[in-house]
Design a protein around this motif. Sequence first.
Motif, mmCIF file in Angstrom:
data_model
loop_
_atom_site.group_PDB
_atom_site.id
_atom_site.type_symbol
_atom_site.label_atom_id
_atom_site.label_comp_id
_atom_site.label_asym_id
_atom_site.label_seq_id
_atom_site.Cartn_x
_atom_site.Cartn_y
_atom_site.Cartn_z
ATOM 1 N N LEU A 1 11.035 3.168 38.132
ATOM 2 C CA LEU A 1 10.753 1.433 37.811
ATOM 3 C C LEU A 1 10.746 1.244 36.205
ATOM 4 C CD1 LEU A 1 7.881 0.845 40.224
ATOM 5 C CD2 LEU A 1 10.195 0.788 40.792
ATOM 6 N N GLY A 2 11.297 1.997 35.555
ATOM 7 C CA GLY A 2 11.344 2.090 34.051
ATOM 8 C C GLY A 2 11.130 3.508 33.449
ATOM 9 N N PRO A 3 11.754 3.398 31.836
ATOM 10 C CA PRO A 3 11.357 4.690 31.228
ATOM 11 C C PRO A 3 9.928 5.186 31.194
ATOM 12 C CG PRO A 3 11.856 2.868 29.829
ATOM 13 C CD PRO A 3 12.047 2.185 31.207
ATOM 14 N N CYS A 4 8.891 4.355 31.341
ATOM 15 C CA CYS A 4 7.500 4.713 31.246
ATOM 16 C C CYS A 4 6.666 5.100 32.660
ATOM 17 C CB CYS A 4 6.598 3.623 30.776
ATOM 18 S SG CYS A 4 7.276 3.041 29.115
ATOM 19 N N ASP A 5 7.671 5.539 33.623
ATOM 20 C CA ASP A 5 7.365 6.098 34.998
ATOM 21 C C ASP A 5 7.597 7.507 34.807
ATOM 22 O OD1 ASP A 5 7.123 6.322 37.664
ATOM 23 O OD2 ASP A 5 8.197 4.782 38.135
ATOM 24 N N ASN A 6 6.403 8.049 35.253
ATOM 25 C CA ASN A 6 6.348 9.479 35.256
ATOM 26 C C ASN A 6 6.022 10.148 36.816
ATOM 27 O OD1 ASN A 6 6.453 11.823 33.804
ATOM 28 N ND2 ASN A 6 4.170 12.306 34.042
ATOM 29 N N THR A 7 6.615 9.267 37.742
ATOM 30 C CA THR A 7 6.717 9.894 38.892
ATOM 31 C C THR A 7 8.080 9.348 39.473
ATOM 32 O OG1 THR A 7 5.307 7.872 39.680
ATOM 33 C CG2 THR A 7 4.138 9.988 39.578
ATOM 34 N N GLU A 8 9.208 10.322 39.636
ATOM 35 C CA GLU A 8 10.548 9.999 40.180
ATOM 36 C C GLU A 8 10.418 9.589 41.601
ATOM 37 O OE1 GLU A 8 14.427 11.150 37.984
ATOM 38 O OE2 GLU A 8 14.243 12.362 40.010
ATOM 39 N N GLY A 9 9.341 9.876 42.294
ATOM 40 C CA GLY A 9 9.039 9.568 43.597
ATOM 41 C C GLY A 9 8.662 10.811 44.507
ATOM 42 N N PRO A 10 8.416 10.423 45.740
ATOM 43 C CA PRO A 10 8.573 9.070 46.371
ATOM 44 C C PRO A 10 7.573 8.089 46.009
ATOM 45 C CG PRO A 10 7.893 10.751 48.121
ATOM 46 C CD PRO A 10 8.001 11.363 46.680
ATOM 47 N N GLU A 11 6.344 8.498 45.848
ATOM 48 C CA GLU A 11 5.324 7.346 45.423
ATOM 49 C C GLU A 11 5.786 6.431 44.284
ATOM 50 O OE1 GLU A 11 4.070 10.857 43.068
ATOM 51 O OE2 GLU A 11 5.130 10.567 44.982
ATOM 52 N N LEU A 12 5.270 5.287 44.298
ATOM 53 C CA LEU A 12 5.610 4.367 43.353
ATOM 54 C C LEU A 12 4.418 4.170 42.200
ATOM 55 C CD1 LEU A 12 6.773 1.434 45.611
ATOM 56 C CD2 LEU A 12 8.380 3.189 44.098
ATOM 57 N N LEU A 13 3.529 5.198 42.239
ATOM 58 C CA LEU A 13 2.810 5.396 41.168
ATOM 59 C C LEU A 13 3.160 5.581 39.933
ATOM 60 C CD1 LEU A 13 -0.468 4.961 41.602
ATOM 61 C CD2 LEU A 13 -0.800 7.625 41.337
ATOM 62 N N ALA A 14 2.803 5.137 38.833
ATOM 63 C CA ALA A 14 3.426 5.404 37.565
ATOM 64 C C ALA A 14 3.092 6.670 37.143
ATOM 65 C CB ALA A 14 3.070 4.266 36.454
ATOM 66 N N GLY A 15 2.008 7.194 37.408
ATOM 67 C CA GLY A 15 1.766 8.574 36.975
ATOM 68 C C GLY A 15 1.307 8.860 35.602
ATOM 69 N N VAL A 16 0.846 7.723 34.699
ATOM 70 C CA VAL A 16 0.595 8.029 33.356
ATOM 71 C C VAL A 16 -0.685 7.485 32.719
ATOM 72 C CG1 VAL A 16 3.109 7.950 32.315
ATOM 73 C CG2 VAL A 16 1.916 5.860 32.595
ATOM 74 N N GLY A 17 -1.477 6.892 33.969
ATOM 75 C CA GLY A 17 -2.693 6.578 33.691
ATOM 76 C C GLY A 17 -2.717 5.047 33.401
ATOM 77 N N GLY A 18 -1.425 4.430 33.376
ATOM 78 C CA GLY A 18 -1.420 3.096 32.980
ATOM 79 C C GLY A 18 -1.571 2.097 34.189
ATOM 80 N N GLU A 19 -2.013 2.601 35.373
ATOM 81 C CA GLU A 19 -2.029 1.678 36.417
ATOM 82 C C GLU A 19 -3.276 0.710 36.256
ATOM 83 O OE1 GLU A 19 -1.837 4.752 36.549
ATOM 84 O OE2 GLU A 19 0.106 5.205 37.699
ATOM 85 N N THR A 20 -4.282 1.182 35.666
ATOM 86 C CA THR A 20 -5.644 0.415 35.414
ATOM 87 C C THR A 20 -6.014 0.536 34.265
ATOM 88 O OG1 THR A 20 -6.870 2.103 36.389
ATOM 89 C CG2 THR A 20 -6.012 0.836 37.807
ATOM 90 N N GLY A 21 -7.053 -0.115 33.662
ATOM 91 C CA GLY A 21 -7.655 -0.113 32.431
ATOM 92 C C GLY A 21 -9.253 0.204 32.618
ATOM 93 N N GLY A 22 -9.498 0.562 33.890
ATOM 94 C CA GLY A 22 -10.810 1.114 34.295
ATOM 95 C C GLY A 22 -10.904 0.743 35.696
ATOM 96 N N PRO A 23 -12.281 0.847 36.025
ATOM 97 C CA PRO A 23 -12.662 0.420 37.601
ATOM 98 C C PRO A 23 -12.259 -1.004 37.551
ATOM 99 C CG PRO A 23 -14.278 1.779 36.649
ATOM 100 C CD PRO A 23 -13.350 1.592 35.371
ATOM 101 N N CYS A 24 -11.453 -1.256 38.581
ATOM 102 C CA CYS A 24 -11.111 -2.671 39.191
ATOM 103 C C CYS A 24 -10.198 -3.345 37.982
ATOM 104 C CB CYS A 24 -12.242 -3.523 39.326
ATOM 105 S SG CYS A 24 -13.406 -2.945 40.520
#
Length: 317
Positions: free
Chosen positions: A104-127
């Motif tokens: 989903l872009g150059p900052c994506d560290n999981t080529e697949g199959p999951e769509l998780l970004a894999g760099v810890g950027g999905e959240t900024g903390g709980p919730c």
Amino acid sequence: MSNAFKILSFLSVLAAFTSFGGCSCGDNAGTGDGGSGMDATSDGWVPTTDGPVRRADGGVTVTQPDGGAWTCYPTSCAGHVLECGDCEDNDGDGFFDSRDRECLGPCDNTEGPELLAGVGGETGGPCKADCYFDFGNGPGNDDCFWDHRCDPLSVGPTYDPEGPTCEYEADRVGSRDCPAAQSDTCGTVCSPLTPNGCDCFGCCTFDDIRGRSAANGGEYVWIGSVAEGTNDGTCNFDDVTDTTACRPCTPVGDCLNECGECELCIGRATLPASCYEVDAGVPYRCAEGQQECGLPGDSECGLDYYCVTGCCVQTII
């Protein structure tokens, strides 16, 4: 491209990345050594020297399953080369980097199959939610703020998208955690990296796959969904209709990159025939002056650009 943020020029995007460092990971950003992959440590993400990245002048020639060859350029995100920028077929499906739909872009560290970004950027903390498509964790450089406790879907019994610890709190709506409008900085830094069909925080629609249209109430799911008790991503293209794997979410409207009729949106591999009709009044696939990419016959993005859902976006330096 349909959302208001897209009127920003590439020059303003590049200036923002220069000013804010192109990374929301604080002291964990590292110095960026030209890139040899990344390893997670207790202190965050640090450059390593044993990853799969290959550097080559003029790019790397790779071959797809259909026999077609193209030139892949190793592409950095905030000084780091991740799986979706390393010109390797990390998930073994025969597709590389921007030609792999799970990237989903150059900052994506999981080529697949999951769509998780894999760099810890999905959240900024709980919730809390951060710009999903840049590198890092927290609002740091991008000034994007959201909290899943502001999502009206986060009520029993499912508490989507993140679970019962993030139950909806009406009083939080409109606060600093969930502003009525995201800042200009959020628009400048995060929006260019946000795929068509997603908001800044990874709440995306897959209308083509789901068999629904946005006009008929297309549903959105959080591509950062994980298995209960783990950080293992559960959302992938095969399971976008499974609301336990890809949990429903409410998109944040003012940073939503809507899926236009003739845009190559997330999960979309083809466009309607009408989008190729000359003088039919069809909107551009990309913003004016922005190169189109990703479909047969399109030119490859240049050395300093990356194809994000059909449009060439300036590489993060």
